[in-house]
Write an enzyme that holds these catalytic residues in place. Structure first.
Site, PDB file in Angstrom:
ATOM      1  N   SER A  15      32.594  36.330  40.044  1.00  0.00           N
ATOM      2  CA  SER A  15      33.454  35.738  39.011  1.00  0.00           C
ATOM      3  C   SER A  15      34.539  34.893  39.658  1.00  0.00           C
ATOM      4  O   SER A  15      34.751  34.941  40.880  1.00  0.00           O
ATOM      5  CB  SER A  15      34.098  36.830  38.149  1.00  0.00           C
ATOM      6  OG  SER A  15      34.961  37.636  38.928  1.00  0.00           O
ATOM      7  N   TYR A 160      51.081  42.910  45.162  1.00  0.00           N
ATOM      8  CA  TYR A 160      50.195  41.752  45.264  1.00  0.00           C
ATOM      9  C   TYR A 160      50.740  40.753  46.286  1.00  0.00           C
ATOM     10  O   TYR A 160      49.998  40.267  47.151  1.00  0.00           O
ATOM     11  CB  TYR A 160      50.073  41.097  43.888  1.00  0.00           C
ATOM     12  CG  TYR A 160      49.096  39.949  43.832  1.00  0.00           C
ATOM     13  CD1 TYR A 160      47.731  40.169  43.879  1.00  0.00           C
ATOM     14  CD2 TYR A 160      49.550  38.633  43.719  1.00  0.00           C
ATOM     15  CE1 TYR A 160      46.833  39.118  43.824  1.00  0.00           C
ATOM     16  CE2 TYR A 160      48.662  37.578  43.660  1.00  0.00           C
ATOM     17  CZ  TYR A 160      47.311  37.820  43.717  1.00  0.00           C
ATOM     18  OH  TYR A 160      46.420  36.772  43.660  1.00  0.00           O
TER      19      TYR A 160
END
Length: 254
Positions: A15, A160
């Site tokens: 994806s 992150y």
């Protein structure tokens, strides 16, 4: 280095940026092996492009080593490119609302994004260094995915941003480690791209985000990331640095 005829491993190839990269490299004649935790999505893209898919948890070093070895055995061409796109974007403040540190989430994001990229890079480079050099002495190239959050981490992105900052910090010493073997290491730091995560947002939210991008004033197209990967593979003097791919955007605090 030419793309055509060589094996390229693309993680997260089921994806988003990884799927666009797998499709583009295949269109340029590469033999593509997709590593994805989601076996169904990886297999779907692999079937579309005539590649192969392997169900892999990139955070598991032994599993990565087995998958790299299997992909090499299954391939006609030699492994010359590794592109790490697999990652997760879980968000949490350093201290949760209930007063507890978000340590568990932090460890998970680091393990998948940073250690996962290291695992695939290391096992891929171990194979590349055994190959005969191409013209110019090159044996292969690794492209890791950082993020604009590496420099512009927003509220809730401590894990992150740390994982992506680690990928950028890893780039130069890895390139220096690999230099004797003729293997390059680069990183791309995408800004705001039209990936499944972004597409899940309401249109008005997406429009507000795009309004902060100077030019082009839109989300990035995953194919633009894929083009950068191909350009890195083909340009032998790109090595040891992180390229921001972001339309000149700088992310606000939140």
């Amino acid at each position: 280095m030419q793309i055509k005829g060589h094996l390229a491993i693309v993680t997260g190839g089921g994806s988003g940026l990884g799927a666009a990269t797998a499709r583009h490299l295949a269109s340029q004649g590469a033999e593509v092996a997709i590593f994805d935790f989601d076996a169904a999505r990886g297999a779907e893209v692999a079937a579309e492009i005539g590649g192969r898919a392997y169900q892999v948890d990139v955070s598991d070093a032994a599993q990565v080593g087995d998958a790299v070895a299997q992909a090499v055995r299954d391939a006609r061409g030699q492994l010359r490119a590794v592109v790490n796109c697999a990652g997760i974007g879980l968000a949490a403040r350093v201290v949760n609302r209930d007063g507890t540190p978000s340590t568990e989430l932090f460890e998970r994001v680091i393990r998948v994004n940073l250690i996962g990229s290291f695992n695939v890079m290391a096992h891929g480079a171990a194979v590349m260094q055994t190959l005969d050099p191409l013209d110019g002495g090159e044996r292969g190239v690794v492209v890791n995915t950082s993020s604009a959050a590496w420099q512009d981490g927003q509220v809730g992105q401590a894990a992150y941003a740390a994982s992506k900052g680690g990928i950028s910090a890893l780039c130069l010493p890895a390139a220096r480690d690999f230099a004797r073997a003729g293997i390059r290491c680069m990183a791309i730091a995408p800004g705001l791209f039209r990936t499944p995560m972004m597409e899940s947002l309401p249109e008005e939210t997406t429009a507000a985000i795009a309004a902060n991008i100077p030019f082009p004033a839109r989300l990035g197209d995953p194919m633009e990331y894929a083009l950068m990967v191909a350009q890195i593979i083909e340009n032998p003097y790109l090595n040891g640095t992180t390229i921001r791919l972001d339309g000149a955007t700088r992310l606000p605090p939140k």
